[in-house]
Write a protein that holds these residues in place. Structure first.
Motif, mmCIF file in Angstrom:
data_model
loop_
_atom_site.group_PDB
_atom_site.id
_atom_site.type_symbol
_atom_site.label_atom_id
_atom_site.label_comp_id
_atom_site.label_asym_id
_atom_site.label_seq_id
_atom_site.Cartn_x
_atom_site.Cartn_y
_atom_site.Cartn_z
ATOM 1 N N ILE A 1 155.019 39.987 63.341
ATOM 2 C CA ILE A 1 153.845 41.382 62.798
ATOM 3 C C ILE A 1 154.854 41.911 63.869
ATOM 4 O O ILE A 1 154.561 43.941 62.870
ATOM 5 C CB ILE A 1 152.740 41.405 63.451
ATOM 6 C CG1 ILE A 1 152.060 39.955 62.606
ATOM 7 C CG2 ILE A 1 151.782 42.392 62.909
ATOM 8 C CD1 ILE A 1 150.733 39.674 62.409
ATOM 9 N N LYS A 2 153.973 42.805 65.532
ATOM 10 C CA LYS A 2 155.459 44.129 65.699
ATOM 11 C C LYS A 2 156.441 44.038 65.161
ATOM 12 O O LYS A 2 156.949 45.642 65.138
ATOM 13 C CB LYS A 2 155.355 43.276 66.905
ATOM 14 C CG LYS A 2 155.814 44.138 68.625
ATOM 15 C CD LYS A 2 155.773 44.343 69.458
ATOM 16 C CE LYS A 2 156.456 45.349 70.678
ATOM 17 N NZ LYS A 2 156.157 45.097 71.408
ATOM 18 N N TYR A 3 157.496 43.388 65.579
ATOM 19 C CA TYR A 3 158.823 43.441 64.829
ATOM 20 C C TYR A 3 158.623 44.221 63.373
ATOM 21 O O TYR A 3 159.570 44.641 62.529
ATOM 22 C CB TYR A 3 159.600 42.645 64.688
ATOM 23 C CG TYR A 3 161.324 42.057 63.979
ATOM 24 C CD1 TYR A 3 162.042 42.764 64.990
ATOM 25 C CD2 TYR A 3 161.554 42.323 62.818
ATOM 26 C CE1 TYR A 3 163.709 42.933 64.811
ATOM 27 C CE2 TYR A 3 162.877 42.145 61.714
ATOM 28 C CZ TYR A 3 163.778 42.922 63.097
ATOM 29 O OH TYR A 3 165.113 42.266 62.421
ATOM 30 N N ALA A 4 158.077 43.693 62.996
ATOM 31 C CA ALA A 4 157.764 43.978 60.868
ATOM 32 C C ALA A 4 157.060 44.934 60.975
ATOM 33 O O ALA A 4 157.381 46.274 60.226
ATOM 34 C CB ALA A 4 156.699 43.293 60.511
ATOM 35 N N LYS A 5 156.295 45.651 61.613
ATOM 36 C CA LYS A 5 155.859 47.136 61.636
ATOM 37 C C LYS A 5 156.610 47.717 62.455
ATOM 38 O O LYS A 5 156.268 49.426 62.352
ATOM 39 C CB LYS A 5 154.614 47.198 62.137
ATOM 40 C CG LYS A 5 153.198 46.204 61.824
ATOM 41 C CD LYS A 5 151.610 46.022 62.930
ATOM 42 C CE LYS A 5 150.991 46.195 61.013
ATOM 43 N NZ LYS A 5 149.539 46.030 62.434
ATOM 44 N N GLN A 6 157.505 47.944 63.700
ATOM 45 C CA GLN A 6 158.848 48.519 64.158
ATOM 46 C C GLN A 6 159.686 48.464 62.924
ATOM 47 O O GLN A 6 160.284 50.456 62.917
ATOM 48 C CB GLN A 6 159.345 47.889 65.157
ATOM 49 C CG GLN A 6 158.541 47.231 66.024
ATOM 50 C CD GLN A 6 159.501 47.128 67.331
ATOM 51 O OE1 GLN A 6 160.409 46.587 66.574
ATOM 52 N NE2 GLN A 6 158.697 46.884 68.474
ATOM 53 N N LYS A 7 159.003 48.305 61.811
ATOM 54 C CA LYS A 7 160.352 48.411 60.286
ATOM 55 C C LYS A 7 159.710 49.239 59.251
ATOM 56 O O LYS A 7 159.928 49.593 58.400
ATOM 57 C CB LYS A 7 161.408 47.246 59.968
ATOM 58 C CG LYS A 7 161.989 46.647 60.777
ATOM 59 C CD LYS A 7 162.771 45.894 60.466
ATOM 60 C CE LYS A 7 163.666 46.108 58.869
ATOM 61 N NZ LYS A 7 164.937 45.230 58.552
ATOM 62 N N GLU A 8 158.065 49.747 60.646
ATOM 63 C CA GLU A 8 157.867 50.879 58.622
ATOM 64 C C GLU A 8 157.540 49.704 57.600
ATOM 65 O O GLU A 8 157.065 50.433 56.304
ATOM 66 C CB GLU A 8 158.480 51.584 58.654
ATOM 67 C CG GLU A 8 158.627 52.283 59.540
ATOM 68 C CD GLU A 8 158.596 54.019 58.944
ATOM 69 O OE1 GLU A 8 159.343 54.356 57.750
ATOM 70 O OE2 GLU A 8 158.697 54.954 59.896
ATOM 71 N N GLN A 9 157.083 47.789 57.881
ATOM 72 C CA GLN A 9 156.624 46.847 56.920
ATOM 73 C C GLN A 9 155.711 46.432 57.185
ATOM 74 O O GLN A 9 155.012 46.348 58.813
ATOM 75 C CB GLN A 9 157.897 45.779 57.285
ATOM 76 C CG GLN A 9 159.259 46.677 56.239
ATOM 77 C CD GLN A 9 159.889 45.559 56.271
ATOM 78 O OE1 GLN A 9 160.724 44.332 57.032
ATOM 79 N NE2 GLN A 9 161.726 45.322 55.797
ATOM 80 N N TRP A 10 155.315 45.497 56.540
ATOM 81 C CA TRP A 10 153.740 44.453 56.523
ATOM 82 C C TRP A 10 152.619 45.865 57.038
ATOM 83 O O TRP A 10 151.600 45.145 57.561
ATOM 84 C CB TRP A 10 154.014 43.603 57.445
ATOM 85 C CG TRP A 10 154.717 42.368 57.476
ATOM 86 C CD1 TRP A 10 155.821 42.744 56.906
ATOM 87 C CD2 TRP A 10 154.467 40.683 58.270
ATOM 88 N NE1 TRP A 10 156.606 41.849 55.912
ATOM 89 C CE2 TRP A 10 156.214 40.496 57.551
ATOM 90 C CE3 TRP A 10 154.358 40.380 58.499
ATOM 91 C CZ2 TRP A 10 156.553 39.496 57.833
ATOM 92 C CZ3 TRP A 10 154.701 39.189 59.237
ATOM 93 C CH2 TRP A 10 155.841 38.784 58.677
ATOM 94 N N ASN A 11 152.772 46.768 55.896
ATOM 95 C CA ASN A 11 150.926 47.513 56.444
ATOM 96 C C ASN A 11 150.179 47.176 55.373
ATOM 97 O O ASN A 11 150.108 47.596 54.550
ATOM 98 C CB ASN A 11 151.142 49.335 55.970
ATOM 99 C CG ASN A 11 150.579 50.277 56.192
ATOM 100 O OD1 ASN A 11 149.572 49.878 56.898
ATOM 101 N ND2 ASN A 11 150.455 51.370 56.069
#
Length: 1840
Positions: free
Chosen positions: A751-761
């Motif tokens: 989840i942390k990796y995806a949010k770093q890419k501004e995804q999975w909001n």
């Protein structure tokens, strides 16, 4: 100190120690937090999870040896905390064991300290002055069972503990409510654990000569429980196990003597049992069977071999196991008790023990146990096989286990004596294979026999087995046993050494089973296909992985049904083996997969989708092509109609997401350096990881585009399911209600990796608003799904503006008279409380709701008509129910006694007031009235109320049959409120009893009686079934709580209600039968279904006995048959008990008695009694037989009980039924010469019951032979249906081996030409011959003696000639021949053909009854032969009208695939004009239907080509004109118009007139719209299929564009139709077009509906872009005005009770906008190529710009308004479609303004772009999501 304070003090003590390292301190802190969280949580799985983490933490801490450095006081505090926590979780065994693990870790530090603390706790139990409580017993059991140190302590305290238990038994056994309650059960359980876990301490007291008064008292108590008046069956069984465990502690013969004595004493009134030095008395034996069951079960469960093999005291038995126990067990199995399941469980235990001790038994007996002449073997075989298909729950499964054990035992016995023949196996195989295929037990028995006989022997002896397995897979209740047998067979084949290698194994499998699987997978029976896919294919590939190749080689994807089979095979192969399917079939797999994913068949698409998603390896990352296919497939399948499709679709998405998630987690580990990889692979890993997270992000966004109001239910439901799957799989939310499917522990890293890419909001404000808008949906499923998402995954707080607006909206909806809006509000307030509860602590929601309820009550009391519109009661009650009892919150804690009393008083007043409204007595003066008002009385009362509220007297206007709006409002308010009152009261009482420790303080006996009065009033004084049914839910909870209570006074409340209502039934009635309360039988059913099943159901037995006596009571000499009789009411109540699913099989023990009663009462002189008895009998048959047959001709598909099994279980019925049949037959024989009809009312019902059975086992025939003579005699009955049913009953009673014998007898009695006979007898005789023939021929095995019977039937050919004057006899004879045609001689058949053909051509001189049926049978028989069929159809025009009508009916029903179909079609065309001019409406209608059916059925997968016609042009045009006139004037009704439209479409291709084609198109345009009937819309799409492609292919080129535009427009309407069948057929038309314009020359591939629509739009814009396509595209955009949406949101208009539904609820204007926009933009690109198109576009732009600008201004106003208005707009069904329409027009305008130089400047392009873009962004942030194509068109514009 409290538990939390103990934890806090321990934390301070431990963490301040300077010697403790920092990481250990963190572990200790975390350890204490887990203990505290476990203590606070009330959810079992959360407790277990926290404790498991605590165990692991403590083990990690223990390794550091820091525990040894703790002070003793600190360690003591930790021990006390764990013991305290263990006492809290005493009811959760897993939690207790985990805490015990922690205590043992601490014991490793200081064992004495742990021991002393536990000892203090246990000493407090045994040294207390009071008797042991239930908590004490549970704690004692817990420390015995789950605590190693606790057991050591109990060894020292064993005697004091037994003393306390003995004292408790002395007290408990004196009181009935304690004796049958949990206290007694727990005491017995504690005794069992003492006897089991403390054997050494026990044996020193029992098996020595020491004094043991405590044990003696305990043993006496246990014996009293077993043999005494204890009604709790579970307690008795447990007591038997405890006594046996006590006996087991001995190592001498004394234990066996005591066990034998216990079994013998059941046959005596009293006796003494000696257990070593202990003697106990059996003072009274009140329940012999239960006692025997308890003792034998206990002995077999607990006793060691030396006890089981011991002899009795006088040495009269060989051993206890063989003599003492076996006879007892057999007698128990033969008894039809309510505990029959336990008896067979004991039989299974006995067989296991015999098998374990067979060598010792043989040593004792000196002989074989199961020799061929052994009576023991015969008894076992008989009792097991006769109960193999028992209807009692669990018995058939136990009999199955016993059968397997018997076979194992026999094999062991044979091995010990070197018996190689083993005749039992062969005899059983012969007996089992003779059973009908419908018998479920035979397949499990064959599975058991398989290892002993081998697959070859079984298949050679039973060659029909593969076919029978297919039949099983086609039948719901047989599918499991059929698939189990297949699995066992191929596993056995694999193990057998006949094959040398893998390929030979596969070849052997393919020889026997490949065709079976292919037939199943390509079958038209969906159930068979599905079962083969689910059950057969996986086990096939597990056993023979290489079987995929022969299966695929047999499939041709272009053949009907093969594409589904292909997808199933590959999907199952991949899921089972994990092998890639893409390399199979030479690389053509992906090409075929594309076809399957676009198929119109849901199940084909699902199987193909599953092929993409499935993989047993969760780390198998999808290929790029798989990802693209999935991305294309998911949006195209969100609106599927089938709920099954949605479920499997969600499962597929979940499988695919789990694969991506697990792969991404693996890639993240590589990225973080936790996995070693080469540098060259890291870039590839990163790319794959990015692909995975991007896919999840795309899928998480997609559902929100389709959740706005205005989308179809199907699309919203599927979108929510997809969203649920995404959040379950790709968030770190832990679900305590799930055992599996929890997120991985390392999910946070991904989840942390995806949010770093501004995804999975996943949880932004916009998405929150979308889900909140779903709470206002009109369907309950959408509301519940969205609420579940909000509560499970979203943060536990809403923004303040949203929560405030939502609460205001909720308060308004709570006052809505619409039930669904009130339910919306109730759900909203529940969501608000659970999510925003922490921010509303100062607000007492419960008190607020009760105050609102009181206000609404006051309004109802003062002004009913105002209240039903503005303050109905049901909304508040529903909200209270949701918040208090349907949610895991602490709101129930606010229910103190004062609030409960307030609620009870208020609800009682509400119920009395509402019932008073229905009575017309709001003052309550008729409160004591017994009977409910009739519907007429209620109508008059409500009318009077309405008149009073309007200020006038009774209206004198003409009476209307429809209820007025006001009338409906009053009824809805009363009935729904009464329903909610009952549900709420039941939940309230259930909560007080189940969750509150002080229930007696919160609800007293007086309060509960008050509640019972409310239930009484509602159930007995309300007539609306919905209100009664809802109230029953609450009343059942109420009764269950009281009947399970330990207080005998509370138990008496439902018992007293039951007695009162039974007295109401028995008392003389003075009310009309139309005023009987719907809740009268339901009240009894609720009380009885709440009764504790383990206590023998005394209330049920009493009630049934009472009702039987009441029903049997003689009728008064004079009675008014319009009044309700007590006897009739009793029968109706019995029917309710029989039908009630809550009682289940408990009523079966009374079935014979009740059946006899119902059949007897059919002879009553009272019509109401006869009616009630017939209903009761029908319900009884359904209950006794299990599944009801779906229809008379196919009972085998639903019901599998044989006649012998039925009479084995209901043996009391056999003498009664046979006597009734004999009596009816005797009367028939005595009165055979009289011209009077003598009726036997019970005869036909009895025959119906027998006819639903199947033939019995061969060796059980003798028991049913007494049925055969009367059934044969009943063939002469003057009643037609009796003769028919008697023939079916004869088949059911006759075993297959006796068929030929009876047939020979029957055909030998057929009369000669000159003999005298009765027509009725002869007709019945032939019916019985036909039925027996059908059964014998359908058995698919050689039938010896059949040809002799056929020869005798052929000799009676005169029965079909003119010499036989009765058409029914002739018809029966022809049906007999039809059943055996394959066995008849050619000469005989040619003679019969001539006779029947001549008869059809003969002139009819007079009317004859049955002649038409005879003609139907004759034509059906003749048309089975193509030559005969041609002969009769060639003479069609010269036949009589009635014969032609029969021929046309046959053509409609059975001519679809006939060999002479073309000839028949030519004949029908040639005679069409005469048929249209016929005066017979039926003939004209059926003629057209036959003409259309012959042209369409069976051709759906082939290109439609014009059929030949023999009609000349003038005749053809006249026929078409006649039909078109009817269609345009809409004469003849929908069915005739549908067939007329089909006939016109068939003939249209032969018409040269374009005006006729235009008229036809106009008819289609009128009939394709939603307001037309479904039949006409279906006819419209069928007309397209029949004529559309032909017209486009054969009309001149100048006409084609016009025709194409009109046909495509019609198709677009039909592709959005509400009926899925119409949509599929419209897709078929599009598929025909695609096939025509494509290059394929094979069969037509029918594409999915969602693929057909863009294809038609493609063709429209490609070929007709300048011929009216633009107008067609615009016509499919929504025309909703945004101003009206805004007005509706801001105005508080009066809401009616119901609102008008849309004509087409499936149409989705928003989705259609997204479909049409790309083609509109294409039209804009082509505007320069066509002047006419350019003018059209410019004109449209001028008209549209002002509207778009106005809509943008309205959007700004909406955004600047308050949040409450915005929430109201979001749930408006037209808002989103209006926005999409505006956005589509704006996008087209912007494209035109950019491309067209001739377009006048209407506004600045940049200004419009900015305004639209700003509108899009702001609306998206506020919860409005648009389809991707609209998003692309808008977002892409500013950057260009």
């Amino acid at each position: 100190m409290s538990f939390g304070e103990l934890i806090t003090s321990l934390q301070k003590c431990a963490i301040t120690d300077e010697q403790v390292q920092e990481n250990v301190k963190q572990d200790l802190n975390l350890f204490y937090e887990r203990l505290l969280e476990s203590s606070r949580s009330t959810v079992k799985r959360i407790k277990e999870r926290c404790l498991e983490e605590a165990v692991q933490l403590l083990k990690r801490i223990s390794k550091t040896r820091v525990l040894f450095s703790l002070d003793e006081s600190h360690l003591l505090l930790m021990i006390q905390i764990l013991i305290s926590l263990q006492l809290e979780t005493v009811g959760i065994s897993t939690a207790c064991r985990k805490i015990d693990q922690m205590l043992q870790e601490l014991a490793g530090v200081n064992q004495q300290l742990v021991y002393s603390e536990i000892k203090k706790c246990l000493q407090a139990i045994v040294h207390k002055e009071q008797l042991l409580s239930l908590d004490d017993l549970q704690r004692a059991c817990m420390f015995l069972e789950h605590s190693a140190i606790g057991r050591e302590v109990w060894k020292k305290l064993c005697l004091p503990l037994m003393l306390k238990v003995a004292q408790l038994f002395t007290f408990v056994l004196e009181e009935e409510f304690l004796r049958d309650g949990p206290l007694c059960y727990s005491a017995v359980k504690l005794c069992l654990q003492i006897f089991q876990l403390l054997p050494n301490q026990l044996s020193s007291v029992v098996w020595t000569e020491m004094e043991g008064s405590q044990v003696q008292n305990i043993l006496q108590a246990l014996i009293d429980i077993i043999y005494g008046p204890c009604c709790n069956r579970d307690t008795c069984l447990l007591a038997g196990t405890a006594v046996a465990m006590l006996l087991n502690s001995s190592h001498s013969q004394a234990a066996g003597h005591a066990a034998s004595r216990l079994l013998q004493i059941s046959n005596q009134e009293s006796g003494v049992v000696t257990v070593s030095g202990l003697q106990v008395n059996c003072r009274s034996i009140s329940k012999k069977e239960i006692a025997l069951l308890a003792v034998s079960r206990g002995v077999l469960t607990c006793c060691q071999p030396h006890v089981l093999l011991s002899t009795n005291a006088d040495n009269t038995e060989v051993c206890l196991l063989l003599n003492g126990l076996f006879s007892v067990i057999i007698s128990l199995c033969e008894e039809k008790l309510d505990c029959h399941y336990f008896a067979f469980e004991v039989l299974t235990l006995w067989l296991k023990k015999v098998k374990e001790n067979l060598a010792e038994i043989r040593a004792i007996t000196g002989d074989r146990l199961l020799s061929d002449s052994s009576s023991l073997k015969q008894q076992l075989v008989h009792i097991i096989l006769s109960n193999a298909d028992s209807p009692v729950d669990g018995v058939s499964e136990s009999a199955r286990s016993a059968f397997s054990l018997l076979l194992d035992l026999y094999q062991l016995d044979c091995e010990m004596c070197d018996d190689a023949e083993r005749t039992l196996y062969s005899s059983l195989l012969h007996r089992i294979t003779n059973l009908p295929w419908e018998n479920k037990a035979k397949y499990y028995q064959l599975c058991a026999l398989l290892p002993f006989l081998g697959s070859d022997k079984i298949l050679s002896h039973y060659p029909e087995l593969p076919n029978h397995i297919l039949k099983c897979l086609s039948t719901h209740h047989l599918s499991s046993c059929g698939s189990e047998l297949y699995k066992c067979l191929i596993q056995q084949q694999r193990q057998e050494p006949s094959c040398q290698n893998e390929q030979s194994h596969v070849d052997q499998w393919a020889m026997g089973w490949k065709c079976v699987l292919i037939e199943a997978l390509t079958s038209e029976v969906a159930f068979l296909q599905n079962n083969c896919y689910i059950h057969l294919l996986p086990i096939t590939f597990r056993v023979f992985p290489s079987a995929v190749e022969p299966l695929l080689s047999s499939l041709n994807p272009s053949s009907p049904g093969h594409l589904y089979a292909w997808a199933c095979v590959l999907s199952s192969y991949r899921a089972t083996t994990g092998q890639s399917p893409w390399t199979l079939q030479g690389g053509t797999t992906l090409k075929i997969l594309h076809l399957a994913l676009e198929s119109a068949d849901d199940k084909v698409r699902l199987a193909a989708f599953n092929l993409l998603c499935c993989s047993p390896k969760t780390k198998d990352f999808p290929t790029q092509e798989e990802l693209e296919l999935i991305k294309s497939f998911i949006p195209q399948n969100l609106n599927c109609e089938s709920s099954s499709f949605r479920q499997h679709f969600q499962n597929g998405v979940r499988q695919f997401l789990v694969r991506i998630r697990d792969c991404c987690l693996f890639f993240v580990k590589i990225q973080n350096g936790k996995k070693k990889q080469d540098a060259s692979n890291k870039e590839e890993v990163k790319n794959l990881l990015d692909q995975g997270t991007e896919f999840v992000d795309w899928l998480g966004e997609l559902p929100y585009c389709y959740l706005a109001a205005g989308h179809s239910y199907q699309r919203k439901k599927t979108s929510l399911l997809v969203l649920t799957t995404v959040l379950e799989t790709c968030t770190a939310t832990w679900s305590p209600d799930k055992k599996k499917g929890q997120p991985p522990e390392t999910m946070d890293c991904l989840i942390k990796y995806a949010k770093q890419k501004e995804q999975w909001n996943f949880f932004c404000r916009a998405k929150l608003l979308v889900l909140l808008s779903c709470l206002g949906d009109s369907t309950n499923e959408i509301r519940e799904l969205s609420a579940n998402l909000l509560l499970r995954f979203f943060p536990s707080s809403f923004p303040k503006d949203i929560s405030t607006a939502l609460f205001t909206q909720t308060k308004q909806l709570l006052c809505s008279p619409r039930v669904q809006e009130a339910q919306m509000a109730a759900l909203m307030i529940k969501v608000l409380h659970l999510i925003c509860g922490s921010n509303m602590q100062e607000f007492d929601l419960v008190r607020f709701l009760f105050n609102e309820l009181e206000k609404h009550y006051c309004t109802v009391k003062s002004d009913m008509m105002l209240a039903v519109r503005t303050n109905p009661i049901h909304g508040i009650l529903s909200a209270l129910q949701r918040c208090l009892f349907d949610s895991p919150s602490n709101m129930q804690d606010k229910l103190d006694r004062s609030l409960i009393l307030f609620a009870l008083e208020l609800l009682e007043n509400i119920s009395l007031l509402l019932l008073g409204v229905l009575y017309g007595d709001q003052e309550g003066t008729s409160n004591g009235q017994d009977a409910p008002p009739s519907f007429c009385d209620m109508g008059n009362a409500i009318t009077s109320l309405i008149d009073q509220s309007s200020g006038g007297g009774h209206s004198e206007t003409e009476e209307c049959v429809l209820l007025s709006e006001k009338h409906s409002l009053v009824l809805t308010c009363c009935w729904v409120s009464l329903k909610e009152t009952g549900i709420f009261l039941g939940s309230l009482v259930d909560h007080v009893f189940s969750r509150c420790q002080v229930s007696n303080h919160l609800l007293t006996k007086t309060d509960l009686k008050r509640v019972s009065r409310v239930f009484w009033n509602i159930l007995l004084k309300c007539r609306q079934w919905g209100a009664v049914e809802g109230c029953c839910i609450g009343f059942t909870k109420f009764c269950a709580c009281l009947l399970r209570s330990n207080d005998p006074e509370l138990k008496e409340i439902p018992a007293d209600m039951l007695k009162q209502v039974l007295q109401v039934i028995a008392s003389p009635r003075s009310t009309s039968v139309t005023r009987r309360a719907a809740g009268l039988p339901m009240l009894i059913l609720c009380v009885l279904s709440a009764e504790v099943a383990s206590k023998g159901r005394p209330l049920l037995a009493h009630s049934v006995e009472f009702l039987l006596e009441t029903a049997k009571a003689p009728l008064p000499e004079r009675w008014d048959q319009t009044l309700d009789l007590s006897q009739v009411c009793a029968v109706h109540t019995l029917q309710a008990l029989v039908r009630g699913t809550a009682l289940g099989s408990a009523v079966l023990q009374f079935a014979p008695t009740v059946t006899i009663l119902s059949l007897t009462l059919l002879s009553s002189s009272c019509w109401a009694m006869r009616n009630a008895a017939l209903q009761l009998y029908s319900s009884l048959c359904s209950r006794m037989l299990g599944h009801c047959p779906s229809n008379e001709d196919d009972k085998s598909a639903q019901n599998g009980m044989s006649s012998t099994a039925f009479f084995c279980h209901y043996s009391a019925l056999q003498p009664f039924l046979s006597a009734e049949l004999r009596e009816a037959a005797d009367v028939l024989q005595r009165q055979s010469n009289e011209a009077r009809l003598h009726l036997k009312p019970s005869l036909f019902p009895i025959l119906t019951l027998l006819a639903q059975l199947h033939p019995g086992v061969q060796d059980s025939v003798q028991s049913l032979t007494d049925f055969v003579p009367p059934l044969l005699q009943l063939s002469a009955s003057p009643i037609y249906n009796v003769r028919v049913m008697a023939s079916r009953a004869l088949v059911a009673i006759t075993p297959p081996s006796e068929n030929i014998k009876i047939l020979l007898t029957l055909v030998g009695q057929l009369p000669g030409f000159q003999q005298r006979y009765s027509h009725n007898w002869l007709h019945g005789h032939l019916l019985q011959i036909k039925a027996l023939f059908q059964r014998a021929v359908g058995a698919q095995s050689p039938v010896p003696g059949l040809h002799e019977v056929v020869n005798k039937v052929e000799a009676s050919l005169w029965l079909a000639t003119e010499a036989q004057h009765c058409p029914l006899v002739k018809m029966a004879y022809v049906e007999v021949i039809e059943a055996i045609t394959q066995f008849c001689s050619e000469h005989f058949l040619s003679q019969l053909h001539k006779i029947l053909t001549d008869d059809l051509q003969k002139a009819q001189l007079e009317f004859q009854i049955g002649l038409s049926s005879f003609h139907q049978t004759s034509i059906s028989f003749l048309c089975t032969n193509p030559l005969w069929a041609s002969h009769i159809w060639e003479k069609f025009s010269i036949l009589r009208l009635d014969v032609r009508l029969v021929l046309v009916k046959w053509a409609v029903d059975r001519c679809s695939l006939h060999p002479v179909k073309e000839l028949i079609h030519e004949v029908l065309q040639a005679n069409l004009q005469d048929a249209l001019l016929s005066q017979s409406v039926e003939y004209r209608h059926l003629y057209l239907k036959a003409l259309v059916t012959l042209a369409t059925f069976g051709e759906s997968l082939l290109p439609q080509l014009p059929l030949k016609t023999s009609l000349k042009e003038p005749v053809l045009v006249e026929c078409v004109e006649l039909l078109l006139e009817d269609l345009e004037a809409q004469r003849g009704g929908p069915e005739f118009l549908s067939d007329a439209l089909g006939a016109v479409s068939l003939l249209l291709c032969y018409c040269s007139s374009f005006s006729i084609i235009e008229r036809w198109c106009k008819v289609l345009e009128d009939y394709c719209l939603p307001h037309a009937s479904e039949g006409l819309r279906m006819a419209c799409v069928e007309a397209l299929i029949l004529a559309g492609v032909s017209l486009l292919n054969h009309r001149p080129n100048q006409e084609k564009p016009t025709i194409m535009v009109r046909l495509v427009n019609i198709s677009l309407h039909l592709l959005q139709d509400q009926s899925v069948q119409i949509r599929v057929k419209a897709a078929y038309f599009a598929s025909m077009l695609k096939h025509t314009y494509g290059t394929s020359c094979g069969s037509i591939f029918v594409m999915q509906v969602n693929k057909a629509l863009p294809f038609l739009l493609d063709k429209l814009t490609e070929q007709c872009w300048d011929s009216g396509a633009f107008g067609i595209l615009l016509s499919h955009l929504p025309q909703t005005d945004l101003r009206s949406v805004q007005t509706n949101a801001t105005q508080n208009r009066c809401v009616a009770l119901y609102e008008q539904d849309e004509a087409n609820v499936f149409a989705e204007p928003s989705v259609m906008c997204a479909q049409v926009l790309p083609y509109l933009l294409q039209m804009a690109e082509k505007c320069s190529q066509s002047p006419s198109l350019g003018i059209q576009l410019n004109t449209w732009a001028k008209e549209t710009v002002p509207h778009v600008l106005e809509d943008l201004q309205i959007c700004k106003e909406l955004l600047t308004g308050d949040m409450q208005t915005w929430l109201t707009v979001l749930i408006d069904a037209h808002f989103h479609s209006a926005l999409c329409g505006m956005l589509t027009r704006a996008a087209l305008l912007m494209r035109l303004m950019k491309l067209s130089k001739d377009l006048p400047v209407l506004c600045e392009l940049s200004t419009l772009q900015q305004a639209v873009h700003a509108f899009y962004c702001e609306f998206r942030e506020n919860g409005v999501h648009f389809p991707p194509s609209l998003t692309t068109a808008v977002v892409g514009e500013p950057s260009k």
